[in-house]
Structures are given as structure tokens and as C-alpha cells.
Design a protein around this motif. Structure first.
Motif, PDB file in Angstrom:
ATOM      1  N   HIS A   1       0.830  -1.213   0.000  1.00 43.92           N
ATOM      2  CA  HIS A   1       0.000   0.000   0.000  1.00 43.92           C
ATOM      3  C   HIS A   1       0.859   1.255   0.000  1.00 43.92           C
ATOM      4  O   HIS A   1       0.349   2.342  -0.236  1.00 43.92           O
ATOM      5  CB  HIS A   1      -0.991  -0.008   1.171  1.00 43.92           C
ATOM      6  N   ARG A   2       2.146   1.118   0.264  1.00 42.78           N
ATOM      7  CA  ARG A   2       3.010   2.296   0.260  1.00 42.78           C
ATOM      8  C   ARG A   2       3.867   2.405  -1.006  1.00 42.78           C
ATOM      9  O   ARG A   2       4.657   3.327  -1.166  1.00 42.78           O
ATOM     10  CB  ARG A   2       3.906   2.304   1.498  1.00 42.78           C
ATOM     11  N   GLY A   3       3.692   1.454  -1.913  1.00 47.24           N
ATOM     12  CA  GLY A   3       4.450   1.496  -3.161  1.00 47.24           C
ATOM     13  C   GLY A   3       3.865   2.534  -4.117  1.00 47.24           C
ATOM     14  O   GLY A   3       2.739   2.996  -3.948  1.00 47.24           O
ATOM     15  N   PRO A   4       4.652   2.912  -5.146  1.00 44.51           N
ATOM     16  CA  PRO A   4       4.211   3.976  -6.058  1.00 44.51           C
ATOM     17  C   PRO A   4       2.932   3.617  -6.824  1.00 44.51           C
ATOM     18  O   PRO A   4       2.108   4.509  -7.079  1.00 44.51           O
ATOM     19  CB  PRO A   4       5.400   4.157  -7.011  1.00 44.51           C
ATOM     20  N   GLU A   5       2.735   2.322  -7.160  1.00 46.79           N
ATOM     21  CA  GLU A   5       1.546   1.955  -7.936  1.00 46.79           C
ATOM     22  C   GLU A   5       0.279   2.200  -7.117  1.00 46.79           C
ATOM     23  O   GLU A   5      -0.645   2.867  -7.572  1.00 46.79           O
ATOM     24  CB  GLU A   5       1.589   0.478  -8.369  1.00 46.79           C
ATOM     25  N   PHE A   6       0.272   1.653  -5.902  1.00 47.24           N
ATOM     26  CA  PHE A   6      -0.952   1.846  -5.120  1.00 47.24           C
ATOM     27  C   PHE A   6      -1.121   3.297  -4.685  1.00 47.24           C
ATOM     28  O   PHE A   6      -2.248   3.802  -4.637  1.00 47.24           O
ATOM     29  CB  PHE A   6      -1.048   0.914  -3.905  1.00 47.24           C
ATOM     30  N   MET A   7      -0.026   3.983  -4.397  1.00 45.70           N
ATOM     31  CA  MET A   7      -0.141   5.406  -4.024  1.00 45.70           C
ATOM     32  C   MET A   7      -0.852   6.191  -5.125  1.00 45.70           C
ATOM     33  O   MET A   7      -1.652   7.083  -4.852  1.00 45.70           O
ATOM     34  CB  MET A   7       1.244   6.012  -3.769  1.00 45.70           C
TER      35      MET A   7
ATOM     36  N   ILE B   1      -3.058   4.915  -7.334  1.00 41.62           N
ATOM     37  CA  ILE B   1      -4.471   4.511  -7.310  1.00 41.62           C
ATOM     38  C   ILE B   1      -5.206   5.259  -6.195  1.00 41.62           C
ATOM     39  O   ILE B   1      -6.294   5.816  -6.391  1.00 41.62           O
ATOM     40  CB  ILE B   1      -4.573   2.976  -7.097  1.00 41.62           C
ATOM     41  N   HIS B   2      -4.572   5.306  -5.030  1.00 39.62           N
ATOM     42  CA  HIS B   2      -5.151   5.929  -3.846  1.00 39.62           C
ATOM     43  C   HIS B   2      -5.366   7.429  -4.039  1.00 39.62           C
ATOM     44  O   HIS B   2      -6.451   7.959  -3.789  1.00 39.62           O
ATOM     45  CB  HIS B   2      -4.182   5.650  -2.682  1.00 39.62           C
ATOM     46  N   SER B   3      -4.331   8.113  -4.528  1.00 32.49           N
ATOM     47  CA  SER B   3      -4.475   9.569  -4.626  1.00 32.49           C
ATOM     48  C   SER B   3      -5.433   9.947  -5.751  1.00 32.49           C
ATOM     49  O   SER B   3      -6.189  10.916  -5.618  1.00 32.49           O
ATOM     50  CB  SER B   3      -3.124  10.272  -4.753  1.00 32.49           C
TER      51      SER B   3
ATOM     52  N   SER C   1      -7.109   4.125  17.890  1.00 27.36           N
ATOM     53  CA  SER C   1      -6.281   4.955  16.999  1.00 27.36           C
ATOM     54  C   SER C   1      -6.641   4.761  15.529  1.00 27.36           C
ATOM     55  O   SER C   1      -6.662   5.717  14.755  1.00 27.36           O
ATOM     56  CB  SER C   1      -4.810   4.614  17.198  1.00 27.36           C
ATOM     57  N   ALA C   2      -6.921   3.520  15.140  1.00 27.49           N
ATOM     58  CA  ALA C   2      -7.193   3.236  13.726  1.00 27.49           C
ATOM     59  C   ALA C   2      -8.509   3.869  13.274  1.00 27.49           C
ATOM     60  O   ALA C   2      -8.770   3.967  12.071  1.00 27.49           O
ATOM     61  CB  ALA C   2      -7.226   1.731  13.484  1.00 27.49           C
ATOM     62  N   PHE C   3      -9.341   4.286  14.243  1.00 32.00           N
ATOM     63  CA  PHE C   3     -10.616   4.910  13.897  1.00 32.00           C
ATOM     64  C   PHE C   3     -10.668   6.381  14.277  1.00 32.00           C
ATOM     65  O   PHE C   3     -11.697   7.030  14.128  1.00 32.00           O
ATOM     66  CB  PHE C   3     -11.772   4.170  14.578  1.00 32.00           C
ATOM     67  N   GLU C   4      -9.558   6.893  14.789  1.00 32.58           N
ATOM     68  CA  GLU C   4      -9.537   8.304  15.155  1.00 32.58           C
ATOM     69  C   GLU C   4      -9.304   9.121  13.885  1.00 32.58           C
ATOM     70  O   GLU C   4      -8.251   9.047  13.266  1.00 32.58           O
ATOM     71  CB  GLU C   4      -8.426   8.555  16.181  1.00 32.58           C
ATOM     72  N   TRP C   5     -10.301   9.897  13.523  1.00 32.78           N
ATOM     73  CA  TRP C   5     -10.240  10.618  12.249  1.00 32.78           C
ATOM     74  C   TRP C   5      -8.991  11.468  12.135  1.00 32.78           C
ATOM     75  O   TRP C   5      -8.377  11.557  11.071  1.00 32.78           O
ATOM     76  CB  TRP C   5     -11.487  11.502  12.076  1.00 32.78           C
ATOM     77  N   LYS C   6      -8.601  12.138  13.250  1.00 32.28           N
ATOM     78  CA  LYS C   6      -7.442  13.027  13.205  1.00 32.28           C
ATOM     79  C   LYS C   6      -6.183  12.240  12.816  1.00 32.28           C
ATOM     80  O   LYS C   6      -5.396  12.678  11.981  1.00 32.28           O
ATOM     81  CB  LYS C   6      -7.257  13.673  14.573  1.00 32.28           C
ATOM     82  N   THR C   7      -6.032  11.068  13.420  1.00 32.08           N
ATOM     83  CA  THR C   7      -4.867  10.217  13.145  1.00 32.08           C
ATOM     84  C   THR C   7      -4.912   9.710  11.712  1.00 32.08           C
ATOM     85  O   THR C   7      -3.915   9.714  10.996  1.00 32.08           O
ATOM     86  CB  THR C   7      -4.862   9.025  14.132  1.00 32.08           C
ATOM     87  N   VAL C   8      -6.093   9.271  11.296  1.00 33.24           N
ATOM     88  CA  VAL C   8      -6.247   8.754   9.936  1.00 33.24           C
ATOM     89  C   VAL C   8      -5.982   9.871   8.926  1.00 33.24           C
ATOM     90  O   VAL C   8      -5.280   9.675   7.927  1.00 33.24           O
ATOM     91  CB  VAL C   8      -7.655   8.136   9.745  1.00 33.24           C
ATOM     92  N   ALA C   9      -6.488  11.070   9.200  1.00 29.42           N
ATOM     93  CA  ALA C   9      -6.286  12.211   8.294  1.00 29.42           C
ATOM     94  C   ALA C   9      -4.802  12.570   8.225  1.00 29.42           C
ATOM     95  O   ALA C   9      -4.261  12.799   7.140  1.00 29.42           O
ATOM     96  CB  ALA C   9      -7.110  13.411   8.758  1.00 29.42           C
ATOM     97  N   ALA C  10      -4.146  12.594   9.380  1.00 29.05           N
ATOM     98  CA  ALA C  10      -2.723  12.972   9.416  1.00 29.05           C
ATOM     99  C   ALA C  10      -1.877  11.978   8.625  1.00 29.05           C
ATOM    100  O   ALA C  10      -0.791  12.305   8.165  1.00 29.05           O
ATOM    101  CB  ALA C  10      -2.241  13.051  10.859  1.00 29.05           C
ATOM    102  N   ASN C  11      -2.382  10.754   8.476  1.00 27.03           N
ATOM    103  CA  ASN C  11      -1.648   9.709   7.751  1.00 27.03           C
ATOM    104  C   ASN C  11      -2.220   9.438   6.362  1.00 27.03           C
ATOM    105  O   ASN C  11      -1.986   8.379   5.785  1.00 27.03           O
ATOM    106  CB  ASN C  11      -1.623   8.424   8.574  1.00 27.03           C
ATOM    107  N   ASN C  12      -2.992  10.410   5.836  1.00 28.44           N
ATOM    108  CA  ASN C  12      -3.561  10.291   4.491  1.00 28.44           C
ATOM    109  C   ASN C  12      -4.280   8.941   4.293  1.00 28.44           C
ATOM    110  O   ASN C  12      -4.116   8.273   3.272  1.00 28.44           O
ATOM    111  CB  ASN C  12      -2.449  10.484   3.441  1.00 28.44           C
ATOM    112  N   SER C  13      -5.062   8.548   5.295  1.00 30.99           N
ATOM    113  CA  SER C  13      -5.832   7.295   5.278  1.00 30.99           C
ATOM    114  C   SER C  13      -4.950   6.052   5.157  1.00 30.99           C
ATOM    115  O   SER C  13      -5.368   5.023   4.645  1.00 30.99           O
ATOM    116  CB  SER C  13      -6.883   7.290   4.153  1.00 30.99           C
ATOM    117  N   MET C  14      -3.715   6.161   5.643  1.00 30.45           N
ATOM    118  CA  MET C  14      -2.784   5.023   5.604  1.00 30.45           C
ATOM    119  C   MET C  14      -2.190   4.783   6.988  1.00 30.45           C
ATOM    120  O   MET C  14      -1.045   4.347   7.107  1.00 30.45           O
ATOM    121  CB  MET C  14      -1.637   5.322   4.623  1.00 30.45           C
ATOM    122  N   PHE C  15      -2.941   5.093   8.035  1.00 30.05           N
ATOM    123  CA  PHE C  15      -2.431   4.842   9.390  1.00 30.05           C
ATOM    124  C   PHE C  15      -2.212   3.344   9.577  1.00 30.05           C
ATOM    125  O   PHE C  15      -1.220   2.904  10.128  1.00 30.05           O
ATOM    126  CB  PHE C  15      -3.408   5.382  10.436  1.00 30.05           C
ATOM    127  N   ASN C  16      -3.199   2.572   9.119  1.00 27.78           N
ATOM    128  CA  ASN C  16      -2.986   1.125   9.023  1.00 27.78           C
ATOM    129  C   ASN C  16      -3.268   0.721   7.578  1.00 27.78           C
ATOM    130  O   ASN C  16      -3.652   1.562   6.756  1.00 27.78           O
ATOM    131  CB  ASN C  16      -3.839   0.339  10.028  1.00 27.78           C
TER     132      ASN C  16
END
Ligand SMILES: *Cc1c(COP(=O)(O)O)cnc(C)c1O
Length: 360
Positions: free
Chosen positions: A40-46, A48-50, A222-237
Motif C-alpha cells: 500500500h506504500r508502493g508507487p503503484e498503489f499510491m 491509485i489511492h491519490s 487509533s485506527a478509527f480516530e479521524w485526526k490520526t487517519v487524516a494525518a496519515n492520508n488514510s494510511m495509518f494502518n
């Protein structure tokens, strides 16, 4: 052979999207990998995600004040995740009950604080009414007001979204998100699971106004805390990568259809055809008040309910599937999401007329 699929969810997807996903299954864009196999952190999926985030922002005209998050847990998960994120300072919210889903939201919120019922659309005929703002009895200073803007089971859609001033409005739009333009400036939070009108089950879209990111309860995971998820561009987990990919293909398909204004016009035509057929007959009944009739989920009853099984068997024989109503209300329900073509609704009303002519 593909059938006409009226499922309430997981629901029909555009055939074009399914074909593209099939074509790309073993080798996405020359990467030699399936999307399911990518980091999920590779250039291909990044990419797709963005693109998915950008296309959704463009389609829904999400204002700069709002963040788009890709979460997991579905609409039911959000019933807990919303209070966990907004009850930090004042653990109390108001609920407008328009059907089974808003009822569930209210019950779940009770685990985390007070959940005041501000209005209910329940009548003697069931949930048939969308209370207007004038009927809402808001409590003193709630953390938010929750509304389910389309009740999937009862077929009640709320079209008039009031201005609540400083009180954030939270909307469960699971079953009609992307069916028409919505003015997101009116919402503090709007969320929806993907398996109705976005794509496949597994991803939940949460659109949240930035100033609401700071109100979580300390116990919020943490995985459901919007602030954390937002800060990690929906890639916290690890995000639900394949579900995001499919959603992204649907967003591109929607853009090719002309966007939400164009899809709304088609949705109005489909819903009108079906409601007109029901209203023109005394053989079929829909009990929802006209101003609140859902364009996505059309529940209807046969006046003679002993013919229900016959009706469903005849429909199935014609390739018209998943028309049985939800067990809590009975009868029939046709879900006519974006991906259900006008031809499907035409085939359904033709069948309904023939069945009526034979049995009335
Ligand atoms: C389907 C639906 C839900 C539940 O979604 P899950 O993905 O099963 O959690 C919640 N609210 C509405 C309005 C729905 O249509």
C-alpha cells in the motif's frame, strides 16, 4: 448471462468497471502484479489511492474545509466511530429517526453518551415520513445532530438539509452517496459504506470538516480516530486496497457518465418510472410520503400478499433478481443505484404490469 440486479447491497456494479478490473486482475498497468498484491506504500498503489481521493473530491465538489478519509468498519462501524470522535468535550448528541438505520445509530451512540431523539418519522404505516426541521426538538447544546439521509430499508430519503448554525450535522449517506450533488458545506460529517453506490464492501468513505478532528474521546481506537487517519492520508494502518481500487474505477466511470448532475437526472427518470407504475395501480402500494420517497431504494407491497412468492419466482425467471423486501418490513424492494440501468427498471415495470394483468 448478467441479470438485472436490484440488490440493496452489496449491489450491482457498472459492467464496464467489472470488465476493467478483470482485465487488470493479473497485471495492473504493466506492474506484473494484481492490485491485491501491491504494497500500500508502493508507487503503484499510491497512485491509485491519490487518484481515487482526487476524483471523489471533484465529483462531490468537496470543499477545502473538509477531509476525505478511507476507513473500514462500514456504516455500522461509524455508528460507534462517530460518537467516539465527537463526544470528547460533550458526550451527547441528537438523532432524527427516519427509519431502521438511524434507529441503530441512536442505539449504538448510547454506549458512549446521551442520545436524544429529536424527531421520528414513524407513523402507523411504519417509517413513511421525513420530519422537517420545524418538527425537530433539539436538546440544549448537543455535540452533533445525526441524520440518515437515505433509509435503505424503509425507502425514505431526506432532501431538505437544514442549516443548524454551529451544531455539526452528521449524515449517514451510505445508500445514496454519489446519486446526486450534495452541498457538503452543510455537513460536519458525511459517511457511507461502499457496497451500495460506491463500489465493493470493505471501504467506508468519511468526509469530515477539519475543525471536528479535535473532538475525540480518549478511548477512541487509533485506527478509527479521524485526526490520526487524516494525518496519515488514510494510511495509518493498511487500507482496504482492492476496495479503494474498485471505488476509484467507479469514480472514473461516474465522470465518464457526466458526473453527479447527469447521474441524478438518470436516477430521477428511473425512480419516476417505478413510482408512477406503483401509483397508477391499486395492485402495488408504496406508503412513503411523496416528498420523502427514496430515489435509490423503492419498497413496495402487493395488495394481495399471498402472491409474494409467485411474484418473486416470476421475476427471477426473467432475470430480475433480489427484489425481496427487507425481513423487517416485508413486501418487495427494488434498489436502483447508479449502476442499475434504465433498461433494468423498464424490464421491472413491464413485468409488474404483466403480473398485475394476469392476477388482478
Ligand atoms: C447498508 C447500510 C448500513 C450498514 O452498512 P455496513 O457496511 O453493513 O456496516 C448503514 N447505514 C445505511 C444507511 C445503510 O444502507
Amino acid at each position: 448471462m448478467r441479470v438485472f440486479n436490484f440488490s440493496a447491497g452489496p449491489a450491482a456494479l457498472p459492467e464496464e468497471v467489472l470488465r476493467q478490473a478483470a482485465d487488470e486482475m493479473l497485471d495492473w498497468h504493466g506492474s506484473g502484479m494484481s492490485v491485491m498484491e501491491m504494497s500500500h506504500r508502493g508507487p503503484e498503489f499510491m497512485q491509485i489511492h491519490s487518484e481515487a481521493l482526487l476524483d471523489l473530491r471533484e465529483l462531490m465538489q468537496v470543499p477545502a474545509s473538509h477531509q476525505i478519509l478511507f476507513l473500514q468498519g462500514g456504516g455500522i462501524g461509524e455508528n460507534a466511530i462517530v460518537p467516539l470522535n465527537l463526544f470528547g468535550a460533550k458526550p451527547r448528541a441528537d438523532f432524527v429517526i427516519t427509519g431502521s438505520w438511524s434507529q441503530k445509530s441512536q442505539k449504538e451512540a448510547l454506549k458512549y453518551g446521551a442520545a436524544h431523539i429529536a424527531a421520528t418519522g414513524r407513523t402507523e404505516a411504519g417509517f413513511t415520513h421525513a420530519p422537517a426541521k420545524g418538527e425537530w426538538k433539539l436538546s440544549d447544546d448537543p455535540a452533533y445532530v445525526h441524520l440518515c439521509t437515505n433509509e435503505t430499508i424503509d425507502g425514505v430519503e431526506t432532501f431538505e438539509i437544514p442549516d443548524l448554525g454551529d451544531i455539526p450535522l452528521v449524515a449517514d449517506a451510505s445508500s445514496h452517496i454519489l446519486s446526486r450533488p450534495m452541498d457538503l458545506a452543510k455537513y460536519g460529517v458525511l459517511y457511507g459504506g461502499a457496497q451500495k453506490n460506491i463500489g465493493m464492501a470493505g471501504v467506508t468513505v468519511v468526509i469530515v470538516r477539519e475543525d471536528l478532528l479535535d473532538r475525540a474521546m480518549p478511548i477512541c481506537p487509533s485506527a478509527f480516530e479521524w485526526k490520526t487517519v487524516a494525518a496519515n492520508n488514510s494510511m495509518f494502518n493498511t487500507p482496504p486496497t482492492y476496495a479503494i481500487y474498485i471505488a476509484g474505477l467507479v469514480f472514473k466511470w461516474l465522470k465518464r457518465q457526466g458526473g453527479l448532475t447527469a447521474i441524478e437526472a438518470r436516477n430521477i427518470e428511473k425512480a419516476q418510472l417505478l413510482y408512477d407504475t406503483i401509483d397508477a395501480s391499486s395492485f402495488y402500494i408504496n406508503k412513503v410520503e411523496r416528498r420523502a420517497r427514496s430515489r435509490m431504494n423503492v419498497p413496495f407491497f402487493l395488495a394481495d400478499e399471498t402472491r409474494n412468492d409467485d411474484f418473486l419466482a416470476g421475476a427471477k425467471a426473467r432475470g430480475l433478481l433480489q427484489l425481496k423486501g427487507h425481513k423487517s418490513v416485508g413486501g418487495m424492494r427494488a434498489s436502483i443505484y447508479n449502476a442499475v440501468p434504465l433498461e433494468a427498471v423498464k424490464a421491472l415495470v413491464e413485468y409488474m404490469k404483466e403480473f398485475e394483468a394476469k392476477h388482478a
